[in-house]
Design an enzyme around this catalytic site. Sequence first.
Site, mmCIF file in Angstrom:
data_model
loop_
_atom_site.group_PDB
_atom_site.id
_atom_site.type_symbol
_atom_site.label_atom_id
_atom_site.label_comp_id
_atom_site.label_asym_id
_atom_site.label_seq_id
_atom_site.Cartn_x
_atom_site.Cartn_y
_atom_site.Cartn_z
ATOM 1 N N LYS A 196 0.721 -1.015 0.202
ATOM 2 C CA LYS A 196 -0.086 0.003 -0.075
ATOM 3 C C LYS A 196 0.733 1.139 -0.096
ATOM 4 O O LYS A 196 0.457 2.396 -0.288
ATOM 5 C CB LYS A 196 -0.986 0.160 1.321
ATOM 6 C CG LYS A 196 -2.255 -1.089 0.754
ATOM 7 C CD LYS A 196 -3.087 -1.212 2.073
ATOM 8 C CE LYS A 196 -4.201 -2.121 1.757
ATOM 9 N NZ LYS A 196 -3.490 -3.595 2.018
ATOM 10 N N ASP A 197 2.185 1.206 0.300
ATOM 11 C CA ASP A 197 3.094 2.464 0.244
ATOM 12 C C ASP A 197 3.064 3.141 -1.326
ATOM 13 O O ASP A 197 2.861 4.048 -1.206
ATOM 14 C CB ASP A 197 4.519 1.889 0.471
ATOM 15 C CG ASP A 197 4.672 1.737 1.916
ATOM 16 O OD1 ASP A 197 4.059 2.386 2.718
ATOM 17 O OD2 ASP A 197 5.588 0.889 2.429
#
Length: 433
Positions: A107-108
């Site tokens: 999700k970064d």
Amino acid sequence: MKYYSTNGQAPIATLEKAVVKGLAEDKGLYMPERIKVLPQEFFDNIENLSFQEIAYTVADAFFGEDVDAESLKQIVYDTLSFDCPCVRVTDNIYSLELFHGPTLAFKDVGARFMARLLQYFLKKEGKGQVNVLVATSGDTGSAVANGFLGVDGIHVYVLYPKGKVSPIQECQFTTLGQNITAVEVDGVFDDCQALVKNAFMDTELNHHMALTSANSINVARFLPQSFYYFYAYAQMKKLGLADQLVVCVPSGNFGNICSALFGKKMGLPIKHFIAANNANDIFFKYLQTGKYQPKPSVQTIANAMDVGDPSNFARIYDLYGKSHAAICADISGATYTDTQIAETIREVKAQTGYICDPHGACGYRALAEGLQAGEVGVFLETAHPAKFKDTVDRIWGDDIAIPAKLQAFMKGTKQSVPMTKDFATFKNYLMKE
Ligand SMILES: *Cc1c(COP(=O)(O)O)cnc(C)c1O
């Protein structure tokens, strides 16, 4: 590029509106009006390009009409300040490691891209403060909080289910302070998601404060995830293993696999996709029956996939012209119990030395069970196993090392706002902010 709503009842939106609003007025999800097919030369030469070069080409296809080339390049290159390597696990199974970013989960990528794109629009328009509301089942909260930390003009509220995220996940968004507020909801992930969705629909609240979403429903978060599928293909092509590539995505809200499917529509030559579920098997059942029947989520050891009503199903359904047959032609499913996940983590470790996290383990197993002769599989290792240290240690009876990046978060002090799952209480709290 213009964006339409999957519910078909909201006005067509610009990229800026789609990013700032997150969800369309009719509660539908925004979809780009066109998906550009990338030229054959790009795929012919892709193994010679860097991750950033590949990503910029893909980003340009989606965002190039709305963001000037220089800024877009800067956003892409800043976002991808870390690698996403394909690592060999067995002869025909590779792990696409998406945990080399600041919060050690895939999700970064989306969160960092969205923070930068939102900032670009705020600067361009000279806008005032924007408030990002985000519901998390574990990893979104930390990625979004860290992606936006210290960004001027943006305040982030992270809503998370009390007692249902791992202690390490929790400290990644409750210890930051500055422009990040953690809201601890007495409920499950679906309650957090419902509070966020209700907040966007509430006219009075939207008058009081500018709200935007950073959940995987936001186009600025989910489209950039397609970058690493192209890069995975490039890496496998370099190894001469990309002719019959099967990609397996451990799925919860289905944002990640949805980005892969967009990649396929852009011409990415992936033969087949597998969506691996934990015991939350709503999509698996849909593939079997043609009926989409959401139900309350159940808690599992792959907690970031504990989703009972995957938001991005609406996008997949729309992308495939609402055809069950078309969806089944590209995607198959798998579902695993906690016992099977634990067994897989142990077996993969024993047989190959590779340590899967509970989500990646679902991906590995679906490939090990599902690959046909001649196919090569890549599963997404969606987070670093140390993010689920308690679970992983318990399973293989050892003490997994915590990377320094993760340890740094654990030194801070937890700060959060207790909240009920009742929307009126949440609204009242925001109205006073
Ligand atoms: C969020 C998450 C998933 C699920 O991704 P979706 O895009 O919601 O399907 C899987 N694994 C990990 C580690 C996650 O954080």
